[in-house]
Design a protein around this motif. Structure first.
Motif, PDB file in Angstrom:
ATOM      1  N   LEU A 243       2.988  -2.516   2.661  1.00 30.36           N
ATOM      2  CA  LEU A 243       3.361  -2.127   1.300  1.00 30.36           C
ATOM      3  C   LEU A 243       3.988  -0.742   1.241  1.00 30.36           C
ATOM      4  O   LEU A 243       3.701   0.120   2.077  1.00 30.36           O
ATOM      5  CB  LEU A 243       2.112  -2.146   0.398  1.00 30.36           C
ATOM      6  CG  LEU A 243       1.424  -3.499   0.191  1.00 30.36           C
ATOM      7  CD1 LEU A 243       0.154  -3.307  -0.626  1.00 30.36           C
ATOM      8  CD2 LEU A 243       2.356  -4.479  -0.506  1.00 30.36           C
ATOM      9  N   PRO A 244       4.836  -0.488   0.230  1.00 25.37           N
ATOM     10  CA  PRO A 244       5.384   0.860   0.024  1.00 25.37           C
ATOM     11  C   PRO A 244       4.307   1.806  -0.499  1.00 25.37           C
ATOM     12  O   PRO A 244       3.282   1.393  -1.029  1.00 25.37           O
ATOM     13  CB  PRO A 244       6.480   0.644  -1.026  1.00 25.37           C
ATOM     14  CG  PRO A 244       6.058  -0.576  -1.762  1.00 25.37           C
ATOM     15  CD  PRO A 244       5.379  -1.450  -0.760  1.00 25.37           C
ATOM     16  N   GLU A 245       4.553   3.110  -0.353  1.00 25.93           N
ATOM     17  CA  GLU A 245       3.555   4.111  -0.708  1.00 25.93           C
ATOM     18  C   GLU A 245       3.838   4.793  -2.048  1.00 25.93           C
ATOM     19  O   GLU A 245       3.153   5.737  -2.420  1.00 25.93           O
ATOM     20  CB  GLU A 245       3.530   5.190   0.376  1.00 25.93           C
ATOM     21  CG  GLU A 245       4.901   5.786   0.606  1.00 25.93           C
ATOM     22  CD  GLU A 245       4.855   7.014   1.511  1.00 25.93           C
ATOM     23  OE1 GLU A 245       3.843   7.709   1.549  1.00 25.93           O
ATOM     24  OE2 GLU A 245       5.870   7.268   2.155  1.00 25.93           O
ATOM     25  N   LYS A 246       4.833   4.334  -2.794  1.00 26.58           N
ATOM     26  CA  LYS A 246       5.311   5.045  -3.978  1.00 26.58           C
ATOM     27  C   LYS A 246       4.216   5.275  -5.016  1.00 26.58           C
ATOM     28  O   LYS A 246       4.030   6.389  -5.516  1.00 26.58           O
ATOM     29  CB  LYS A 246       6.481   4.288  -4.603  1.00 26.58           C
ATOM     30  CG  LYS A 246       7.140   5.027  -5.751  1.00 26.58           C
ATOM     31  CD  LYS A 246       8.367   4.269  -6.252  1.00 26.58           C
ATOM     32  CE  LYS A 246       9.042   5.027  -7.394  1.00 26.58           C
ATOM     33  NZ  LYS A 246      10.241   4.304  -7.880  1.00 26.58           N
ATOM     34  N   LYS A 247       3.451   4.229  -5.342  1.00 31.42           N
ATOM     35  CA  LYS A 247       2.432   4.353  -6.380  1.00 31.42           C
ATOM     36  C   LYS A 247       1.309   5.295  -5.959  1.00 31.42           C
ATOM     37  O   LYS A 247       0.815   6.098  -6.762  1.00 31.42           O
ATOM     38  CB  LYS A 247       1.873   2.975  -6.729  1.00 31.42           C
ATOM     39  CG  LYS A 247       2.877   2.085  -7.440  1.00 31.42           C
ATOM     40  CD  LYS A 247       2.258   0.756  -7.842  1.00 31.42           C
ATOM     41  CE  LYS A 247       3.273  -0.112  -8.571  1.00 31.42           C
ATOM     42  NZ  LYS A 247       2.706  -1.432  -8.956  1.00 31.42           N
ATOM     43  N   LEU A 248       0.882   5.198  -4.701  1.00 28.05           N
ATOM     44  CA  LEU A 248      -0.161   6.111  -4.210  1.00 28.05           C
ATOM     45  C   LEU A 248       0.301   7.560  -4.281  1.00 28.05           C
ATOM     46  O   LEU A 248      -0.463   8.460  -4.611  1.00 28.05           O
ATOM     47  CB  LEU A 248      -0.538   5.756  -2.769  1.00 28.05           C
ATOM     48  CG  LEU A 248      -1.561   4.631  -2.588  1.00 28.05           C
ATOM     49  CD1 LEU A 248      -1.720   4.318  -1.110  1.00 28.05           C
ATOM     50  CD2 LEU A 248      -2.893   5.016  -3.202  1.00 28.05           C
ATOM     51  N   LYS A 249       1.574   7.794  -3.969  1.00 30.10           N
ATOM     52  CA  LYS A 249       2.096   9.154  -3.996  1.00 30.10           C
ATOM     53  C   LYS A 249       2.119   9.728  -5.412  1.00 30.10           C
ATOM     54  O   LYS A 249       1.867  10.921  -5.610  1.00 30.10           O
ATOM     55  CB  LYS A 249       3.507   9.202  -3.392  1.00 30.10           C
ATOM     56  CG  LYS A 249       3.521   9.294  -1.879  1.00 30.10           C
ATOM     57  CD  LYS A 249       4.907   9.680  -1.374  1.00 30.10           C
ATOM     58  CE  LYS A 249       4.875  10.000   0.105  1.00 30.10           C
ATOM     59  NZ  LYS A 249       6.186  10.450   0.608  1.00 30.10           N
ATOM     60  N   ILE A 250       2.417   8.891  -6.399  1.00 29.66           N
ATOM     61  CA  ILE A 250       2.430   9.357  -7.786  1.00 29.66           C
ATOM     62  C   ILE A 250       1.036   9.808  -8.212  1.00 29.66           C
ATOM     63  O   ILE A 250       0.851  10.883  -8.792  1.00 29.66           O
ATOM     64  CB  ILE A 250       2.958   8.245  -8.724  1.00 29.66           C
ATOM     65  CG1 ILE A 250       4.433   7.969  -8.438  1.00 29.66           C
ATOM     66  CG2 ILE A 250       2.757   8.650 -10.188  1.00 29.66           C
ATOM     67  CD1 ILE A 250       4.988   6.778  -9.208  1.00 29.66           C
ATOM     68  N   ILE A 251       0.038   8.977  -7.917  1.00 30.78           N
ATOM     69  CA  ILE A 251      -1.348   9.323  -8.253  1.00 30.78           C
ATOM     70  C   ILE A 251      -1.766  10.588  -7.530  1.00 30.78           C
ATOM     71  O   ILE A 251      -2.358  11.501  -8.114  1.00 30.78           O
ATOM     72  CB  ILE A 251      -2.290   8.160  -7.893  1.00 30.78           C
ATOM     73  CG1 ILE A 251      -1.945   6.920  -8.718  1.00 30.78           C
ATOM     74  CG2 ILE A 251      -3.747   8.556  -8.118  1.00 30.78           C
ATOM     75  CD1 ILE A 251      -2.686   5.671  -8.296  1.00 30.78           C
ATOM     76  N   MET A 252      -1.467  10.661  -6.224  1.00 34.90           N
ATOM     77  CA  MET A 252      -1.856  11.803  -5.428  1.00 34.90           C
ATOM     78  C   MET A 252      -1.175  13.079  -5.925  1.00 34.90           C
ATOM     79  O   MET A 252      -1.778  14.153  -5.957  1.00 34.90           O
ATOM     80  CB  MET A 252      -1.507  11.563  -3.957  1.00 34.90           C
ATOM     81  CG  MET A 252      -2.030  12.655  -3.026  1.00 34.90           C
ATOM     82  SD  MET A 252      -1.827  12.219  -1.294  1.00 34.90           S
ATOM     83  CE  MET A 252      -0.061  12.076  -1.183  1.00 34.90           C
ATOM     84  N   PHE A 253       0.084  12.964  -6.329  1.00 34.81           N
ATOM     85  CA  PHE A 253       0.824  14.119  -6.830  1.00 34.81           C
ATOM     86  C   PHE A 253       0.116  14.730  -8.033  1.00 34.81           C
ATOM     87  O   PHE A 253      -0.076  15.943  -8.116  1.00 34.81           O
ATOM     88  CB  PHE A 253       2.251  13.692  -7.210  1.00 34.81           C
ATOM     89  CG  PHE A 253       3.141  14.830  -7.632  1.00 34.81           C
ATOM     90  CD1 PHE A 253       3.967  15.439  -6.715  1.00 34.81           C
ATOM     91  CD2 PHE A 253       3.142  15.287  -8.944  1.00 34.81           C
ATOM     92  CE1 PHE A 253       4.795  16.492  -7.092  1.00 34.81           C
ATOM     93  CE2 PHE A 253       3.956  16.333  -9.331  1.00 34.81           C
ATOM     94  CZ  PHE A 253       4.785  16.941  -8.407  1.00 34.81           C
TER      95      PHE A 253
END
Length: 268
Positions: A243-253
């Protein structure tokens, strides 16, 4: 009504402690997943442990135990999925180990206020790095011959990263990813993550021993965090190869931004 004798016999302080450890466990799952999928889970864990009252050196040491568990389980998933770029990872782990032993000395003697301020600044820098788009060369494996210059450059860079990782550890995964992406641009994302995880596991295992023998690990926190991080490592390993990491990165940001501001405000 179902009764739980163990909980009923607990004092208010013991119940609060159990709740704290459960929160740490849940955060460990989230941070462990992030650490394997991308990096930076420690940027969430360290401020949380400090918030719960652990001295920074103890928080730093306890977090390392959890990272080892999470990385080992993440590597297991990478291995069964065919990510096995072991030779170069072992070579790069040597300067990282040397650097980590240098860094550990400074980490143990670093005042709490300086550590917290340094961590807050690093968190903000990582946010800037996260905004910059990273271009990977596709999902297919590609071989890449390394020149002598690039090998020497990798050794120097990983020595420096080992020193930093020995001191703080938080966000070192981002720096590994950036270094590998710039020096070895043909590696795909999953390969980079696997190499990063293996090198960090090797050098971190040795530097963590120093913290353990120095008595800096808070074992109740470390075990709770390790259990959660281990689950996160398994989840993260599977996500990385699928899977891509885009959603996790938004939350982490969002989380990192809030915690970074908190650390910098409290230490000024």
């Amino acid at each position: 009504m179902i009764k739980f004798p163990i909980l009923l016999n607990m004092t208010g302080g013991e119940c609060l402690e159990m709740l704290t450890l459960f929160i740490v466990f849940l955060v460990g799952i989230f941070a462990g997943t992030i650490n394997i999928v991308s990096a930076g889970g420690s940027l969430i864990v360290l401020p949380l442990l400090i918030f719960f009252g652990l001295p920074t050196t103890v928080a730093n040491a306890s977090n390392r135990v959890a990272i080892l568990v999470q990385n080992i389980l993440g590597l297991y998933v990478f291995y069964i999925k065919g990510m096995r770029n072991v030779k170069l990872s072992l070579i790069l782990s040597i300067p990282a180990i040397i650097g980590s032993f240098i860094g550990v000395h400074y980490a143990i003697n670093l005042p709490d206020a300086i550590f917290n301020r340094m961590l807050g600044i690093i968190m903000l820098l990582v946010l800037i790095i996260m905004i910059i788009p990273t271009r990977w060369k596709g999902a297919n494996k590609q071989t890449e011959k390394l020149s002598a210059f690039r090998i020497v450059l990798l050794i120097i860079v990983f020595l420096a990263l080992g020193i930093y990782g020995g001191i703080v550890q938080a966000a070192v995964g981002f720096l590994f990813i950036i270094a590998l992406n710039l020096i070895m641009p043909k590696l795909n994302y999953a390969e980079v993550q696997c190499m990063k995880t293996l090198v960090i596991t090797i050098y971190l295992s040795l530097s963590t021993i120093v913290f353990i023998f120095q008595g800096y690990v808070n074992w109740p926190f470390a075990i709770s965090l390790a259990l959660g991080s281990g689950i996160g490592g398994l989840i993260g390993g599977r996500l990385t190869v699928s899977l891509p990491e885009k959603k996790l990165k938004i939350i982490m940001f969002i989380v990192i931004f809030i915690l970074a501001i908190k650390l910098l405000i409290e230490n000024n």
